[in-house]
Design an enzyme around this catalytic site. Sequence first.
Site, PDB file in Angstrom:
ATOM      1  N   HIS A  98      50.245 -38.771  -3.972  1.00  0.00           N
ATOM      2  CA  HIS A  98      49.374 -38.134  -4.976  1.00  0.00           C
ATOM      3  C   HIS A  98      47.972 -38.783  -4.951  1.00  0.00           C
ATOM      4  CE1 HIS A  98      48.873 -36.439  -9.246  1.00  0.00           C
ATOM      5  NE2 HIS A  98      47.838 -37.237  -9.110  1.00  0.00           N
ATOM      6  N   GLU A  99      47.939 -40.115  -4.908  1.00  0.00           N
ATOM      7  CA  GLU A  99      46.635 -40.809  -4.936  1.00  0.00           C
ATOM      8  C   GLU A  99      45.881 -40.624  -3.614  1.00  0.00           C
ATOM      9  OE1 GLU A  99      45.801 -41.518  -7.810  1.00  0.00           O
ATOM     10  OE2 GLU A  99      47.799 -41.625  -8.693  1.00  0.00           O
ATOM     11  N   CYS A 123      48.741 -35.473 -13.917  1.00  0.00           N
ATOM     12  CA  CYS A 123      47.528 -36.094 -13.394  1.00  0.00           C
ATOM     13  C   CYS A 123      46.519 -36.242 -14.529  1.00  0.00           C
ATOM     14  CB  CYS A 123      46.958 -35.211 -12.285  1.00  0.00           C
ATOM     15  SG  CYS A 123      45.464 -35.874 -11.532  1.00  0.00           S
ATOM     16  N   GLN A 155      38.663 -40.238  -9.224  1.00  0.00           N
ATOM     17  CA  GLN A 155      38.920 -39.781 -10.599  1.00  0.00           C
ATOM     18  C   GLN A 155      38.004 -40.452 -11.616  1.00  0.00           C
ATOM     19  OE1 GLN A 155      43.424 -40.362 -10.260  1.00  0.00           O
ATOM     20  NE2 GLN A 155      43.203 -38.663 -11.686  1.00  0.00           N
ATOM     21  N   GLY A 178      48.989 -44.089 -11.845  1.00  0.00           N
ATOM     22  CA  GLY A 178      48.105 -44.329 -10.710  1.00  0.00           C
ATOM     23  C   GLY A 178      46.760 -43.702 -10.992  1.00  0.00           C
TER      24      GLY A 178
HETATM   25 NI    NI Z   1      46.117 -37.586 -10.225  1.00  0.00          NI
END
Ligand code: NI
Length: 175
Positions: A144-145, A102, A53, A48
């Site tokens: 998480h996203e 991550c 990011q 993901g």
């Molecule tokens: Ni991440």
Amino acid sequence: MILKAARIGHPILRTKASPVDPAEIKTAEFRRLLDDMIETMREYDGVGIAATQVHVAKRAAVLEVSGEHPRYPDAPNIPLQILINPEILECSNAIEEDWEGCLSVPGLRGRVPRAKEIRVRALDENGGELEFTAADFHARIIQHECDHLEGLVYLDRMTDLKSLSFLEEFRRFNP
Ligand code: NI
């Protein structure tokens, strides 16, 4: 185009992303962003990636697990999913702890407690409304996203940092 992934320490990862205007979803520029996020996620063997990011403070994320995933070989396959303005409507009381990594925290893994099941609302890549229940690893990725879009990383969610491991040691001691 493969984009550069921001690593922790870069302030973009601590920025709360802004909602995407539905009218923007069909623009060529936004489509390109989504395509680039997908390409970047695949290039770096992520499951993901959130727009923050790749240095874009907009509420969009993509996720996918296909084949035997090199970084998450035990993960079930999850078809490509594009989530715009995702919201977690409900979380199960049941919490499960499992390993996460991550792309913005390269080379590390840690155990993170997450809701086992969540109810999600989002827009898809055509601006259509999605509402669905996700469970287990799928629910974990979405949580998480969504955290990334709030300026959080999984380290913030760890209740015990003792499990934090470099990948090499993770593979050696957690077969
Ligand atoms: Ni991440």
